[in-house]
Every structure is written in C-alpha cells, then in structure tokens.
Motif scaffolding. Structure first.
Motif, mmCIF file in Angstrom:
data_model
loop_
_atom_site.group_PDB
_atom_site.id
_atom_site.type_symbol
_atom_site.label_atom_id
_atom_site.label_comp_id
_atom_site.label_asym_id
_atom_site.label_seq_id
_atom_site.Cartn_x
_atom_site.Cartn_y
_atom_site.Cartn_z
ATOM 1 N N UNK A 109 23.893 19.057 11.539
ATOM 2 C CA UNK A 109 25.340 18.830 11.526
ATOM 3 C C UNK A 109 25.780 18.261 10.183
ATOM 4 N N UNK A 110 24.992 17.358 9.627
ATOM 5 C CA UNK A 110 25.344 16.785 8.317
ATOM 6 C C UNK A 110 25.430 17.877 7.251
ATOM 7 N N UNK A 111 24.409 18.734 7.218
ATOM 8 C CA UNK A 111 24.376 19.777 6.185
ATOM 9 C C UNK A 111 25.599 20.688 6.298
ATOM 10 N N UNK A 112 25.970 21.008 7.541
ATOM 11 C CA UNK A 112 27.130 21.887 7.740
ATOM 12 C C UNK A 112 28.410 21.197 7.261
ATOM 13 N N UNK A 113 28.541 19.940 7.655
ATOM 14 C CA UNK A 113 29.747 19.191 7.302
ATOM 15 C C UNK A 113 29.870 18.989 5.784
ATOM 16 N N UNK A 114 28.746 18.784 5.124
ATOM 17 C CA UNK A 114 28.783 18.579 3.674
ATOM 18 C C UNK A 114 28.918 19.910 2.915
ATOM 19 N N UNK A 115 28.990 21.023 3.652
ATOM 20 C CA UNK A 115 29.319 22.300 3.016
ATOM 21 C C UNK A 115 28.153 23.088 2.452
ATOM 22 N N UNK A 116 26.951 22.895 3.001
ATOM 23 C CA UNK A 116 25.803 23.663 2.486
ATOM 24 C C UNK A 116 25.771 25.067 3.089
ATOM 25 N N UNK A 117 25.398 26.055 2.283
ATOM 26 C CA UNK A 117 25.057 27.366 2.860
ATOM 27 C C UNK A 117 23.735 27.160 3.561
ATOM 28 N N UNK A 118 23.716 27.437 4.864
ATOM 29 C CA UNK A 118 22.576 27.026 5.677
ATOM 30 C C UNK A 118 21.854 28.240 6.246
ATOM 31 N N UNK A 119 20.593 28.381 5.876
ATOM 32 C CA UNK A 119 19.806 29.513 6.349
ATOM 33 C C UNK A 119 18.694 28.997 7.256
ATOM 34 N N UNK A 120 18.742 29.410 8.497
ATOM 35 C CA UNK A 120 17.711 28.992 9.452
ATOM 36 C C UNK A 120 16.656 30.095 9.499
ATOM 37 N N UNK A 121 15.478 29.789 8.992
ATOM 38 C CA UNK A 121 14.442 30.818 8.856
ATOM 39 C C UNK A 121 13.449 30.703 10.010
ATOM 40 N N UNK A 122 13.033 31.856 10.500
ATOM 41 C CA UNK A 122 12.076 31.818 11.610
ATOM 42 C C UNK A 122 10.656 31.679 11.072
ATOM 43 N N UNK A 123 10.342 30.520 10.584
ATOM 44 C CA UNK A 123 9.013 30.209 10.027
ATOM 45 C C UNK A 123 8.914 28.694 9.996
ATOM 46 N N UNK A 124 7.697 28.177 9.733
ATOM 47 C CA UNK A 124 7.595 26.715 9.675
ATOM 48 C C UNK A 124 7.860 26.209 8.259
ATOM 49 N N UNK A 125 7.930 24.881 8.116
ATOM 50 C CA UNK A 125 8.297 24.254 6.840
ATOM 51 C C UNK A 125 7.451 24.779 5.679
ATOM 52 N N UNK A 126 6.145 24.827 5.892
ATOM 53 C CA UNK A 126 5.234 25.197 4.803
ATOM 54 C C UNK A 126 5.460 26.650 4.355
ATOM 55 N N UNK A 127 5.679 27.532 5.341
ATOM 56 C CA UNK A 127 5.920 28.936 5.010
ATOM 57 C C UNK A 127 7.245 29.093 4.257
ATOM 58 N N UNK A 128 8.241 28.341 4.686
ATOM 59 C CA UNK A 128 9.555 28.474 4.033
ATOM 60 C C UNK A 128 9.511 27.926 2.615
#
Ligand code: F0G
Length: 435
Positions: free
Chosen positions: A177-196
C-alpha cells in the motif's frame, strides 16, 4: 575528501571513480564499497560537531543520516539531497523484553520510527542522492516490501520515477500500500526475491535504470549512520552486542563497516560483537557460518517464513556480512516461527511493537543467553528494523489463534489477546470488566 568505489574482494581491491554506474566490480564481479580518506581530526571534535547539529533547524542537520555527513562523504555537493528527516530514531529500554530474553537489561534501537517505517530510509536518502548526482531519471529495486516502500517515497520526493518489483503475493499489504500511495510503478512478479533480483539486474543495465537494492554501496553508507546515531545517543559508550535480523545482509555489512570506521576515527575503542538472527526457513547465512568451507554460500532454493521481510534464500551481501561477523567476533543464530511470533508479542507488551522480522532479534537473544553465548549482564542493543503497522494481518491472526506457519502447522498464541464481542448492555459489560 576523495571518495572512491573499491572492490571488496581481498585479492582484487580494484578502484573506480565514485561516479561510475556499477554495482559489482567490472574486473572480478565482487561487491563494491565506498572508501574515503577521512581527514584526521580529534574524536572529540567530531562528537561536538555532530551533537551541536541536533540544535539546528537546517534540513540536513535534522536528518539522522546527513547530520553525520563527514562519516559518509561520498558527495561533493549537498544541495540536491532529499531528506524526509530519516534516522533520529529512539533508543528504548524494555525491561520486560530483557527478562524474556534472559538479560538484566535490553535497549531497542527502533528503526520503525523512520518516515516510511523502516531502516531502509537511512540508506535510501543516500541512494537517491547518488541517483540524482548521476543524472538518472528512473530508479528500481526488488523488495520484500520495505525497500520498495522507502524507495518509492524518496524517489517521488526527489522527482525520480520509482519502479518496484515484488514477489507476487509475498509481501504484506501495509508495505504494498505504501508503494502504491507514494506513486511507484509496481510490478508483481511470479517468482521469489532471489529470482527477481537476477531479473532486475539485467533490466537495469538494459534500460539505464539506477538500481537501489542493498547491493548499491551508497545505501550501505546511509545505513552505517544507524550505528553512529546509536553510539552518539549513548555518549559513545559501546555496547557489548548489537543484535539484528539478517535477510539480504545489507544491514549486517553496513553496521560492521560503520563500526570499524568509527573505531578507526577514534570515536569508539572496541567493536561491539554482531549477532545476526535469521528465520529457520531462510537461514543460508547461519548454515555458512557452520560450514567447513566458507568460500561459497549455499543458497536456500525455497525460503519460507512468515517474517516475509527476511524471506531470502540467496543473500547478495554475504561476503561482506561474513567479514563483519568474523571481525567483530560475532555470531549467527536462527529461530523458529513460534519463537519469532512470541518474541514479537512480548515486544508489543512493552508498548514498543515491531514487525515480525524485527522480533527475530529478541527470539535470538533468548536462545543466545540460554546457550551462554550472551551473558545476562551483557550490554545489548537490538535493532528493531520495522514498524508494528507494517504487517497487521499477522498480528490479528496471532492474537486470535489463526496464525499458521508456512508448513501449515498452527502457531500457538502464547501471549494471545483476543478482542471480545459484547452486547450494548452496561451491566453485562461492567460484569465482564469486574472479572
Ligand atoms: N528487517 C526488515 C524489516 C527488513 O525489511 C529487512 C530487509 C531486514 C530486516 C533484513 O535486512 O536485508 O539488510 O539483511 N528487507 C529487504 C526489503 C530485503 O526488500 O525490504 P537485510
């Protein structure tokens, strides 16, 4: 004051201009760090200068990062710095948590009091300043949530475009919610942190986007000031131990570097020992410290923990973190989901509160005092990395007996505190409260 980027690898130590856009050594692939020739000055003069700035209304002096700017002198010019008054976080005594942890006393350095609610703000004001200096327009990170919230805020405040990559379904709503409110282009990737992270490193080069993960050496510089501020608040008396949670291990690297440099500058005389605590399901650094061969970290392919902030199986900063733990005579411990959940509730009952990853500290302390590694009378500072409100869903579930571990087992609400539904009847409520 000359600043340079230097390869962290002992047998390379290649040097590069501070304005080169690189994240790893182009010669050997090692991690990079900022290095300076800090002008020699008696320690008391640094202490007096930094203390005096607390009285100032100048934005840079009000920042708990830039107040210590001579300690992180990578910029030639401070006119472009964007500060949200990061740092300035309190040291809080917590007697009940101390008792639970097996200590006579315990102090929390609560980084959750930062503008976006986590320690990431200390580093992000520096990373953003460097992005502006390099003339970048877009910045990116992969994140378990807090880095993205922080980067979104600082980039937007600085007029840069924030682009964040997060593991789909694996970060708390508070952080998303913070990222959205602060105006980030937000990409939710179907992978884990390390892969991303691997994906984003490729994309950053290809698209000319500045990468603001903790591999970025300027973020590490900002996070060093957490140690400077903590020591300043203690009138430069070093604790015996600094305890912190370990995920991608940027903070461990930053604290170790910061403490060594403060020692070199004569501001402290001995290095506090670092105790890094990981969640059992995401503990590759714990395994590394116990391995015979420490030349390579064995990644955990499928990390799991409800403390999503530290759900990382392949931490990039491990070579630096290993050096810092060894140099400080430190330790790495791991704790279970139940231990994290209970420790978190205890920190809450102190009127302090924190997010799950931060509570790994107290859970770790409890284990380390039991095993005798930390003495009951030790002087211990534990760093709470994130604010309680980052993950309210976890809290509600814990207190109402609905919190399940990633393996499906139920976490006991040892310190549960259920809300009670009552009728609109004063007599009935009075009866209930008389119990
Ligand atoms: N605690 C919190 C609340 C965090 O958000 C993180 C890391 C850590 C501890 C671990 O710190 O990575 O320096 O060892 N969060 C990162 C993120 C990975 O993307 O927000 P570390």
């Amino acid at each position: 004051m000359r600043a340079e980027l230097i390869c962290f690898e002992e047998d390379c130590r290649a040097r590069f201009p501070i304005t080169e856009v690189i994240y790893n050594c182009p010669k050997c692939g090692g991690l990079l760090e900022a290095a300076y020739a800090v002008p020699a000055k008696p320690a008391d003069e640094w202490k007096a200068l930094w203390r005096e700035r607390r009285m100032s209304n100048a934005p840079l002096d009000q920042s708990g990062v830039w107040r210590y700017r001579e300690f992180i002198p990578f910029l030639d010019d401070y006119s472009g710095v964007v500060t949200l008054r990061e740092g300035c976080t309190p040291l809080l005594d917590a007697p009940e948590a101390a008792r639970y942890g097996g200590l006579d006393g315990l102090t929390f350095k609560h980084q959750g009091f930062n503008p976006t609610g986590s320690f990431k703000d200390n580093g992000m004001t520096c990373g953003t300043a460097q992005a502006l200096r390099l003339g970048m327009h877009r910045v990116a990170c992969v994140s378990t949530g807090n880095t993205s919230a922080s980067m979104a805020a600082y980039a937007s405040a600085a007029g840069l475009q924030p682009i964040i990559f997060i593991p789909h379904g694996n970060i708390s709503y508070g952080k998303l919610a913070q990222a959205l409110e602060y105006g980030a282009r937000t990409l939710q990737v179907e992978a884990n942190f390390d892969q991303i992270l691997a994906l984003v490193r490729q994309l950053a080069d290809r698209l000319g986007i500045y990468l603001l993960n903790s591999i970025n050496p300027f973020r590490i510089e900002g996070q060093k000031t957490i140690m400077a501020e903590m020591l300043d608040q203690r009138d430069w008396h070093e604790p015996d131990w600094v305890v912190l949670p370990g995920g991608n291990l940027g903070n461990t690297s930053a604290f170790g570097k910061g403490l060594r440099e403060l020692c070199r500058m004569g501001l402290i005389r001995k290095l506090p020992r670092l105790a890094v605590i990981q969640a059992e399901g995401a503990a590759p650094f714990y395994d590394l410290l116990r391995a015979e061969d420490r030349s390579a970290l064995r990644a955990v392919g499928d990390p799991h923990t409800l403390a999503t902030a530290i759900k990382i199986g392949d931490p990039v900063s491990w070579p630096k973190a290993l050096h810092e733990v060894i140099t400080s005579g430190g330790v790495v411990e791991r704790v279970t989901e139940q231990e994290i959940a209970d420790a978190k509730a205890v920190i809450g009952r102190c009127g302090i509160g924190c997010e799950p990853a931060s509570a790994a500290t107290l859970a770790g302390i409890r284990k380390l005092t039991k095993s005798g590694l930390i003495r009951a009378d030790a002087d211990v500072v534990a760093v709470l990395t994130g604010n309680l409100l980052k993950d309210p869903d976890y809290i509600y579930r814990y207190h109402t007996g609905q919190l399940d571990s990633p393996d499906g087992s139920r976490i006991e609400s040892t310190f549960g505190n259920r809300p009670v539904v009552v009728p609109n009847q004063p007599d009935r409520i009075a009866e209930l409260l008389a119990e």
